[in-house]
Design a protein around this motif. Structure first.
Motif, short mmCIF file in Angstrom:
data_model
loop_
_atom_site.label_atom_id
_atom_site.label_comp_id
_atom_site.label_asym_id
_atom_site.label_seq_id
_atom_site.Cartn_x
_atom_site.Cartn_y
_atom_site.Cartn_z
N ASN A 156 -64.18 103.79 60.46
CA ASN A 156 -64.10 103.35 59.06
C ASN A 156 -62.68 102.90 58.71
O ASN A 156 -62.16 103.20 57.66
N HIS A 157 -62.07 102.15 59.61
CA HIS A 157 -60.67 101.78 59.43
C HIS A 157 -60.39 101.01 58.13
O HIS A 157 -59.34 101.19 57.54
N PRO A 158 -61.33 100.15 57.65
CA PRO A 158 -61.02 99.46 56.40
C PRO A 158 -60.82 100.41 55.22
O PRO A 158 -59.93 100.21 54.38
N GLU A 159 -61.64 101.46 55.17
CA GLU A 159 -61.53 102.42 54.06
C GLU A 159 -60.23 103.21 54.13
O GLU A 159 -59.63 103.53 53.10
N VAL A 160 -59.79 103.54 55.36
CA VAL A 160 -58.53 104.27 55.52
C VAL A 160 -57.38 103.41 55.01
O VAL A 160 -56.54 103.88 54.23
N ALA A 161 -57.32 102.16 55.45
CA ALA A 161 -56.25 101.25 55.01
C ALA A 161 -56.31 101.05 53.50
O ALA A 161 -55.27 101.06 52.82
N ALA A 162 -57.51 100.87 52.97
CA ALA A 162 -57.66 100.63 51.53
C ALA A 162 -57.18 101.83 50.72
O ALA A 162 -56.58 101.66 49.66
N ALA A 163 -57.43 103.03 51.22
CA ALA A 163 -56.98 104.23 50.51
C ALA A 163 -55.46 104.29 50.45
O ALA A 163 -54.88 104.67 49.43
N ILE A 164 -54.79 103.92 51.54
CA ILE A 164 -53.33 103.91 51.56
C ILE A 164 -52.79 102.88 50.56
O ILE A 164 -51.83 103.12 49.84
N LEU A 165 -53.43 101.73 50.52
CA LEU A 165 -52.94 100.60 49.70
C LEU A 165 -53.32 100.68 48.22
O LEU A 165 -52.67 100.06 47.39
N LYS A 166 -54.37 101.42 47.89
CA LYS A 166 -54.95 101.36 46.55
C LYS A 166 -53.95 101.44 45.40
O LYS A 166 -54.05 100.65 44.46
N PRO A 167 -52.97 102.35 45.40
CA PRO A 167 -52.07 102.41 44.24
C PRO A 167 -51.14 101.21 44.11
O PRO A 167 -50.55 101.00 43.05
N PHE A 168 -51.02 100.39 45.18
CA PHE A 168 -49.96 99.39 45.22
C PHE A 168 -50.44 97.95 45.16
O PHE A 168 -49.63 97.03 45.10
N VAL A 169 -51.75 97.74 45.21
CA VAL A 169 -52.28 96.37 45.24
C VAL A 169 -53.26 96.17 44.09
O VAL A 169 -53.67 97.13 43.43
N GLU B 88 -46.51 89.29 47.28
CA GLU B 88 -46.10 90.40 48.15
C GLU B 88 -47.17 91.47 48.31
O GLU B 88 -47.30 92.04 49.39
N THR B 89 -47.94 91.75 47.27
CA THR B 89 -48.97 92.78 47.43
C THR B 89 -50.06 92.29 48.38
O THR B 89 -50.60 93.07 49.17
N TYR B 90 -50.39 91.00 48.31
CA TYR B 90 -51.39 90.44 49.23
C TYR B 90 -50.88 90.48 50.66
O TYR B 90 -51.60 90.85 51.59
N VAL B 91 -49.62 90.11 50.85
CA VAL B 91 -49.01 90.12 52.18
C VAL B 91 -48.99 91.55 52.74
O VAL B 91 -49.30 91.77 53.92
N ALA B 92 -48.66 92.52 51.90
CA ALA B 92 -48.68 93.92 52.33
C ALA B 92 -50.09 94.34 52.73
O ALA B 92 -50.28 95.04 53.73
N MET B 93 -51.08 93.91 51.97
CA MET B 93 -52.47 94.20 52.32
C MET B 93 -52.83 93.58 53.67
O MET B 93 -53.44 94.22 54.52
N ALA B 94 -52.41 92.33 53.88
CA ALA B 94 -52.68 91.66 55.16
C ALA B 94 -52.01 92.40 56.31
O ALA B 94 -52.58 92.56 57.38
N LEU B 95 -50.80 92.88 56.08
CA LEU B 95 -50.06 93.61 57.10
C LEU B 95 -50.74 94.93 57.46
O LEU B 95 -50.81 95.31 58.63
N LEU B 96 -51.25 95.64 56.46
CA LEU B 96 -51.78 97.00 56.68
C LEU B 96 -53.30 97.07 56.79
O LEU B 96 -53.84 98.16 56.95
N HIS B 97 -53.99 95.94 56.75
CA HIS B 97 -55.46 96.00 56.67
C HIS B 97 -56.10 96.74 57.84
O HIS B 97 -57.18 97.31 57.69
N ASP B 98 -55.45 96.79 59.00
CA ASP B 98 -56.01 97.49 60.16
C ASP B 98 -55.24 98.76 60.53
O ASP B 98 -55.46 99.32 61.61
#
Length: 199
Positions: free
Chosen positions: A99-112, A80-90
């Motif tokens: 710098n869209h990858p960094e923005v998405a990564a910042a949102i996801l960081k605590p959860f993946v 599920e964490t991988y799927v969430a990352m795939a969903l939110l990567h952009d």
């Protein structure tokens, strides 16, 4: 009741500078912070929906691309964490155009996981392998990460899910399918979740 009336009855901290804060002030702030945190998935989903109808010249809109990425990862049996990352990567496309990858990564960081975070944060350079050369750029930009332990995982994400998720005829799962997954993933940071009990 008007906005001013609500503000008047709402319990708030009394300090004008943090150095004046009391234990009581911080109890109020912690209470409200925790209540606000429970709405994170709703805010992320609302922002993700901004990608709906935004084609940017691509064969599918950005939301469909994100859903298709997540669908492919889910159908491959990813967690599920991988799927969430795939969903939110952009998801960062709207606010972090450069710098869209960094923005998405910042949102996801605590959860993946650390690996999933790294994939999200660096997928832009890896995705470039498929098109940078058409724009006069170095398609092998990803090679600067060649010795990184997550290089192969990021290359795989782009090959299997990201670069292939522009098919208007693909049987893409709807956002409603992924909402419960995203809510579970964003319910609590990984660092605060209990460790699984060995079988």
């Amino acid at each position: 009741m008007g906005h001013e009336s609500l503000a008047a009855v709402e319990e708030r901290a009394k300090f004008h500078a943090m150095e004046e804060g009391t234990k009581e002030d911080w109890a109020i702030i912690a209470r409200d912070y925790n209540a606000f945190a429970t709405g994170l998935a709703d805010r992320v989903l609302a922002h993700l929906k901004l990608l709906d109808g935004d084609f940017g010249g691509f064969p599918v809109d950005r939301l469909t691309h994100s859903l298709q990425c997540a669908t492919r990862a889910h159908r491959d049996g990813r967690g599920e964490t991988y799927v969430a990352m795939a969903l939110l990567h952009d998801i960062g496309d709207t606010l972090g155009t450069y710098n869209h990858p960094e923005v998405a990564a910042a949102i996801l960081k605590p959860f993946v996981t650390e690996e999933e975070h790294w994939i999200c944060q660096n997928h832009g350079a890896f995705q470039g392998y498929y098109y940078f050369h058409f724009l006069g750029m170095d398609r092998n930009l990803r090679d600067k990460f060649r010795d990184h332990p997550f290089y192969a995982a990021c290359a795989e994400f782009c090959a299997r899910y990201d670069q292939s998720a522009f098919d208007p005829d693909y049987d893409t799962l709807p956002l409603s399918f992924f909402e419960p997954i995203l809510r579970r993933v964003m319910e609590m940071p990984l660092s605060r979740r209990p460790l699984p009990v060995p079988a």
